[in-house]
Each structure stands twice: as C-alpha cells, then as structure tokens.
Write a protein that holds these residues in place. Sequence first.
Motif, short mmCIF file in Angstrom:
data_model
loop_
_atom_site.label_atom_id
_atom_site.label_comp_id
_atom_site.label_asym_id
_atom_site.label_seq_id
_atom_site.Cartn_x
_atom_site.Cartn_y
_atom_site.Cartn_z
N ASN A 3 -1.65 -10.13 1.56
CA ASN A 3 -1.22 -9.72 2.89
C ASN A 3 -2.17 -10.16 4.00
O ASN A 3 -1.93 -9.87 5.15
N ILE A 128 0.22 -6.62 7.26
CA ILE A 128 -0.04 -8.05 7.22
C ILE A 128 -1.06 -8.39 8.30
O ILE A 128 -0.94 -7.98 9.45
N ILE A 171 4.82 -15.04 6.29
CA ILE A 171 4.88 -13.71 6.88
C ILE A 171 6.30 -13.16 6.81
O ILE A 171 6.49 -11.97 6.51
N ARG A 174 6.95 -11.51 3.60
CA ARG A 174 6.29 -10.21 3.47
C ARG A 174 6.94 -9.13 4.32
O ARG A 174 6.80 -7.95 4.04
#
Length: 176
Positions: A3, A128, A171, A174
């Motif tokens: 992350n 993140i 990203i 995630r």
Amino acid sequence: MNNVLLLTGKPRTGKSTAIRKTIEWIGPNKCGGFYTEEIRDDVDRIGFRCVTVAGESIEVAHIDSTSPLRVGRYGVMIEPFEQIAIRSVQQSLQHGQVTVIDEIGPMQMLSAPFRELVERLIADPPHIVLGTVCLDAHPVIDKIKNGPGVTVYHLEEHNRDTVPGLLANEIAKRLR
C-alpha cells in the motif's frame, strides 16, 4: 498487496511532476497530503514550496533563508513545513484518501514530528500512500524505502511519461 508506492530518482527527473499527474488521473478529491514545487528565478532553482492537494501552499526552503537549518544551499524553514505538511497528511488519513507525501528527503527529515509520522505510516499503512523518496543513501529514508508493504519505483528520463499511468493503475486496484 503493498500500500506504499514510492518514486525515487535523481534530482530533476520529474518525480514531483509524476506525482501531480498521478493525482490528476486518480482524481484530486480522492487524494490528500502534499507535493513540492520548485521556486525559480530567471536562471535557477532557488527554493521549494510545499503545496497541499487542496491548493494551500507555503515556502519551506530558500537560498536566501536565514534559517540555521541548511540542506545544501537551502535554508529550511521547519515550522511552516510542519504546519502544512503534517496537517495535510493527517487530514488525508482522517478522510480515507490516498495520502500523498512528496517528498521524503533530507530537508523533511529535519522535522522529528514529520519523520515520526512517516515512520508510523510506513510501518503500518492504514491507507494507500503515494510519495517520493530521495535516491541518495540516508539512514532513516533507507529504512523507509525497505519497509514492509513498500514498493519503490525508479523514475528516469525514459520512463517518466509512463510511470504516472502505472501508479494510477496500481492505486485504482487498491481502491476497489
């Protein structure tokens, strides 16, 4: 899945530009934190400004600064940096946003509260984190780069146009 996504590379390869492009692709409303802008005169870089993703900015280093804290030729103004950087990172975490930290470098490591905040985030990233780190060896920064859950991307002239898209895609995975 890691992350913490960090960019590294030589000075002036476009790390901060890549961060700003990645923020644009992700969507500024999904991001918080800060990035760094150069302050330039007609010829050269003369300082740095810390800019929040929300648009607030403050000068944090300058060649003409009288600050006793120096990194290279720049006088570093820690108090203004701490006020804007720490607050923007904390707000990003509170809102569950992608937390942007540009840059994790020798100037920023002069701030103990900032250093401790970054070390906590890297040790146990609740969200993140998208950031940049200096390429040169530094004991605290090297520990951050090698932390669990950290992926480091090396930015160079040949890949600087593609890395922001790669980061935005990573990203997006995630965020799902």
